[in-house]
Scaffold this motif. Structure first.
Motif, short mmCIF file in Angstrom:
data_model
loop_
_atom_site.label_atom_id
_atom_site.label_comp_id
_atom_site.label_asym_id
_atom_site.label_seq_id
_atom_site.Cartn_x
_atom_site.Cartn_y
_atom_site.Cartn_z
N ILE A 169 0.44 5.64 6.53
CA ILE A 169 1.78 5.71 7.10
C ILE A 169 2.74 6.45 6.16
N ALA A 170 2.58 6.19 4.85
CA ALA A 170 3.43 6.88 3.87
C ALA A 170 3.20 8.39 3.93
N ALA B 56 12.20 1.93 -7.10
CA ALA B 56 11.47 2.28 -5.89
C ALA B 56 12.41 2.81 -4.82
N GLY B 57 13.58 3.25 -5.23
CA GLY B 57 14.47 3.89 -4.28
C GLY B 57 15.41 2.96 -3.54
N GLY B 58 15.33 1.67 -3.79
CA GLY B 58 16.22 0.72 -3.12
C GLY B 58 16.10 0.80 -1.61
N ALA B 59 17.22 0.57 -0.93
CA ALA B 59 17.19 0.49 0.53
C ALA B 59 16.88 1.84 1.17
N SER B 60 17.21 2.93 0.46
CA SER B 60 16.96 4.23 1.10
C SER B 60 15.51 4.69 0.91
N VAL C 194 6.16 10.70 5.24
CA VAL C 194 6.68 11.35 4.03
C VAL C 194 7.79 10.53 3.35
N VAL C 195 8.75 10.08 4.14
CA VAL C 195 9.79 9.21 3.59
C VAL C 195 9.44 7.76 3.92
N GLY D 241 0.82 -1.20 0.00
CA GLY D 241 0.00 0.00 0.00
C GLY D 241 0.85 1.25 0.00
N GLY D 242 1.81 1.29 0.92
CA GLY D 242 2.66 2.47 1.05
C GLY D 242 3.43 2.75 -0.23
N TYR D 243 4.03 1.71 -0.79
CA TYR D 243 4.84 1.90 -2.00
C TYR D 243 3.98 2.20 -3.22
N THR D 244 2.77 1.61 -3.30
CA THR D 244 1.89 1.94 -4.42
C THR D 244 1.59 3.43 -4.40
#
Lengths: 340, 560
Positions: A227-228, A142-146, A232-233, A76-79
């Motif tokens: 949560i996203a 998707a920004g990898g680990a960061s 924000v990050v 959800g957050g990443y979508t």
């Protein structure tokens, strides 16, 4: 689904449903009166409530013990984050996308997961959760680990975010109420108690398990979007952390899985009793959380809420019986059992 | 596909007004068929060339069976003959390897379980499987939702009343006793509004008036016009309820005919019914093993009370068992028999009174110490380790510290009593038939070399011929000097072998004395239920449900 002609507990659900609606409206209207700190805290609590309640429906009512809430939160957050970062779509689209994305993931995972039961289902969902975290850590787009930073000017915050969190939590509560009082929920309980017997009485086990898995995953996905917005990050270590799953389990079980209000109590007890109180001592907090879970499972396997109810003898709570209170009563009087 | 198949299906029943729809059809059609069914809601069952293989094991092979609409048929046979497999294939729990199953015009063998149920097939299981967290009424409601359209609330009430569960409707299901659990099993099955209702040994473990009630209930179901298929070991149930019997042996049909014909069939007698020597007089056995009245007392209970929570399951119980004696403890379900066993073994603490065994006061002794002292308990339900081999199961019965030679010696003695355990020493215990598993359970108890053997319900669910073998073995064990406490529901068998009989009724001793005096039905009924009790039960029983019109038709009318 079609309204069944079997009498359901619809009339008994009237008061709880009305109270929920009133509370939601009140909480919604309260937004301007709250300080920023209070809004932030409320969002956190409401998100916990959402995932605990979703877990409660999935595990407490349909008997599918999941350790994979984080997988759906991350989805959800990443979508949401990816939609906002890579497209110009407005936040409501990104937000709803979180629910759809998590539901799609649930549909996809249902193929392998619904072949599993009990411990195996739990391990399967945990594996999915870890796999998703690993996937996100290595996915550069998707920004990898960061992780990703959401465009702050295009996401809701403060009072708006709080209102979204209220709606999502209200949705989770409404789903639980529906499951608690509907014929569908009764059949879910049957699947939980004895799968072959339920099938032998005409209940489609597969569809009922699926019908519990998909909406609860969608709700967890929406919680991920909240949560996203709040943080924000987002990064794989945050939103995809297995801590979310464990917290959902802990809050639901401590409060009382298989009840409507149990997770509400659980969120309060766990968050205020542990997380807040011991936030300066992370390690100690973990130890005490574990200890609490052990004690609950050993001495009050039904959770805190049913225990409180039995002590207080809730007048409105003489409905469906829970196994712990199942003693032979007199023939005529209904069991005095608490499971509101 | 279903439509095509249906047209080529032989329509066995005859006189059946059923116009059932193919699976997946609109609920509307099913509803109209329900009203058309009128007073005969049954449907003909056709089983053709049915076979089931589990890996290399053939459980069922080439079984043909046709049951006309509204007919009642029983399937009997030795343990492991494939009776339960047949029911599971019809209800969809297992898929057939070969063959077809048809209910009316619908082919069942490719449907998932819940669809088969909705088509009109219900199965009442031998071991009740209630939803523990729900009330009795909610348990029945689950089944009521299977029908199309769903069964109405009034219909649920009628079924609860018919099964005499109406006063317990709001109780949690797991507070029910055995008889009520069996009623609930039937009530749930009825709530799905079956056209074919199958009973898998529902009468197992019932005795006396309970058995009468169970037979009555099945008769009522049949009188509604529902097709009935029974699997049963209790001869009386078969004799009183069905017109036709199918005998299975090793997964194959062996004989078919009226109950009387089957009872007279020599071949069936040999493999299943046994010699029918149920009422061998105790005197005959006692003549062989005389028990002196001054023989040492190996087990003595003195006014023992025991129970769980607030409930006393056993009150003021006393008994003395002498060396080499067989004492049988009888009683209806819930009379306190298993509590007695648990109290002797120490699993349940005696609240008052004392337990002495082999010259020691063992009232407060831990269970494993009692076992070492020489009391072995063969528990109800066999409790064998199904994944381990027969030999491994036996070894686990011997004390840990025992020398290998001694273990081997004991095993040979067990093998002498149960030769089949030697033949199958390396086979996983779970793959044996029920009778053999029970022999293993007794054999394992003997590995402890006990002086007192407690057998709890060892004949439950066994074919008559298997019970014969088991009882012969008990007599042999006893002749070696082992005292036996025999807790039984199979009254005639137990009385036939015992030196002394005790009957428990609601936790109290209602009879203690010679077995012969109990052999008449009146004496037994009085001891089991008490005469005063019988009168009150007769007065409070609900009026019989009229067989016609169909009790469910009223609720169907409401729905249209």
């Amino acid at each position: 689904m079609k309204t069944p002609s079997v009498p359901t507990g619809a009339s008994k659900a009237l008061w709880p449903a009305a109270s929920l609606a009133a509370l939601t409206v009140a909480a919604f209207a309260l937004a301007p009166a709250l300080s920023l700190g209070q809004l932030d805290l409320s969002v956190t609590l409401l998100t916990y409530l959402t995932i605990a309640q979703a877990w409660n429906v999935l595990a407490g009512f349909s008997g599918q013990i999941s350790l994979g809430a984080a997988a759906f939160m991350a989805t959800g957050g990443y979508t949401t984050a990816l939609t906002l970062v890579h497209t110009g779509l407005p936040w409501p689209v990104a937000f709803l996308g979180a629910g759809v994305g998590a539901a799609l993931l649930a549909l996809l995972l249902a193929v392998p997961l619904l072949r599993l039961r009990g411990d195996y289902f739990a391990v399967g969902t945990l594996a999915v959760s870890i796999a998703i975290q690993a996937l996100l850590s290595n996915w550069n787009w998707a920004g990898g680990a960061s992780g990703l930073t959401l465009p702050t000017e295009r996401i809701p915050s403060g009072g708006n975010l709080y209102q979204i969190a209220v709606l999502v939590a209200a949705l989770a509560m409404a789903l639980t109420l529906y499951v608690r009082h509907s014929a569908f929920g009764l059949r879910l309980t049957a699947v939980r108690d004895n799968e072959p017997a339920a099938a032998g009485l005409g209940v489609s086990v597969y569809w009922h398990r699926l019908a519990a898995l998909v909406p609860t995953s969608a709700l967890t996905g929406l919680a991920g979007a909240v949560i996203a917005f709040q943080f924000v990050v987002i990064s794989p270590d945050g939103v995809a952390s297995v801590n979310w799953s464990l917290n959902a389990v802990l809050m639901s079980v401590v409060g009382g899985a298989g009840t409507v209000l149990g997770p509400v109590v659980g969120v309060g007890v766990v968050y205020y009793g542990l997380t807040r109180l011991l936030q300066d001592q992370q390690t100690l907090s973990l130890v005490i959380e574990g200890l609490l879970l052990v004690l609950i499972v050993r001495f009050a396997p039904q959770g805190v809420w049913p225990l409180v109810c039995r002590a207080v003898r809730f007048p409105a709570a003489r409905r469906r019986v829970s196994p712990a209170t199942a003693e032979t009563g007199s023939d005529s009087s209904p069991q005095r059992v608490c499971q509101p | 596909m279903n439509r095509l198949d249906a047209e080529t299906t032989p329509h066995a029943g005859g006189g059946d007004a059923d116009v059932s729809s193919p699976p997946g059809a609109e609920p509307r059609t099913a509803a109209s068929s329900a009203t058309l069914r009128g007073t005969s809601p049954g449907a003909p069952l056709q089983v053709r060339g049915l076979a089931k293989r589990f890996g290399g094991v053939t459980a069922l092979d080439g079984v043909d069976l046709s049951v006309a609409s509204g007919e009642a048929v029983a399937v009997i046979g030795p343990n492991g003959a494939g009776k339960s497999t047949l029911l599971k294939l019809i209800s969809g729990v297992h898929r057939p390897t070969e063959g077809e199953v048809w209910l009316g015009k619908q082919r069942l063998d490719r449907m998932p379980v819940h669809r088969i149920t909705r088509t009109g097939v219900a199965l009442a299981h031998q071991v009740p499987r209630p939803f523990h967290g729900l009330t009795v009424r909610d348990n029945v409601r689950i089944g009521a939702m299977a029908g199309r359209p769903h069964l109405h609330s009034d219909g649920i009430d009628e079924i609860l009343a018919q099964c005499r569960l109406d006063i317990k409707a709001s109780r949690p299901a797991d507070s029910l006793r055995v008889l009520d659990l069996k009623r609930l099993e039937v009530a749930r099955a009825l709530a799905t509004r079956p056209r074919l209702l199958m009973f898998d040994e529902v009468a197992a473990g019932l005795v006396g008036r309970e058995l009468d009630e169970a037979i009555d209930l099945i008769r009522q179901v049949h009188a509604q016009g529902i097709t009935v298929l029974l699997v049963e070991h209790i001869e009386r149930v078969v004799r009183e309820l069905v017109d036709r019997v199918l005998v299975l042996n090793w997964g194959r049909p062996m004989a078919e005919g009226a109950p009387a014909e089957i009872a007279a069939n020599e071949e069936v007698r040999a493999v299943y019914l046994g010699d029918g020597d149920e009422t061998r007089t105790p005197a005959a056995r006692r003549a062989a093993t005389p028990t002196a009245s001054d023989a040492a007392v190996v087990l003595a209970l003195e006014s023992v009370s025991a129970g769980y929570g607030d409930m006393l399951a056993l009150r003021d119980f006393s008994v003395r068992v002498q060396a080499g004696q067989i004492v049988t403890v009888l009683g209806a379900n819930g009379a306190g028999k298993s509590t007695l066993c648990a109290t002797i073994m120490g699993a349940v603490e005696a609240r008052s009174g004392s337990v002495h065994a082999l010259g020691q006061d063992i009232t407060g002794m831990a269970t494993h110490h009692r076992a070492r002292l020489g009391i072995a308990h063969c528990q109800e339900g066999r409790r064998i380790f199904t994944g381990l081999t027969v030999a491994e199961n036996l070894m686990l019965g011997a004390p840990l510290a025992l020398a290998r030679d001694e273990v081997r010696g004991r095993m040979e003695r067990v093998h002498a009593i149960f030769p089949v355990l030697a033949e199958r020493a390396d086979q996983p215990a779970g793959t044996m038939s029920g009778g053999q598993q029970q022999m293993l359970a007794v054999g394992r108890a003997l590995m402890a070399d006990p002086q007192v053997l407690i057998c709890d319900e060892i004949s439950l669910g066994l074919a008559p011929v298997a019970i014969d073998a088991l009882y012969r073995a008990l007599a042999e064990i006893n002749s070696q000097g082992v005292a036996i406490v025999l807790v039984e529901q199979n009254v005639k068998r137990a009385l036939g072998i015992a030196d002394h009989a005790v009957v428990l009724s609601r936790g109290r001793v209602s009879y203690s004395g010679s077995p012969e005096a109990l052999l008449s039905d009146q004496a037994l009924d009085a001891a089991y239920f008490g005469t005063a009790d019988a009168a009150s039960a007769a007065g409070s029983s609900p009026p019989p449900v009229p067989s016609a019109p169909h009790p469910l038709s009223a609720s169907e009318g409401d729905l249209s």
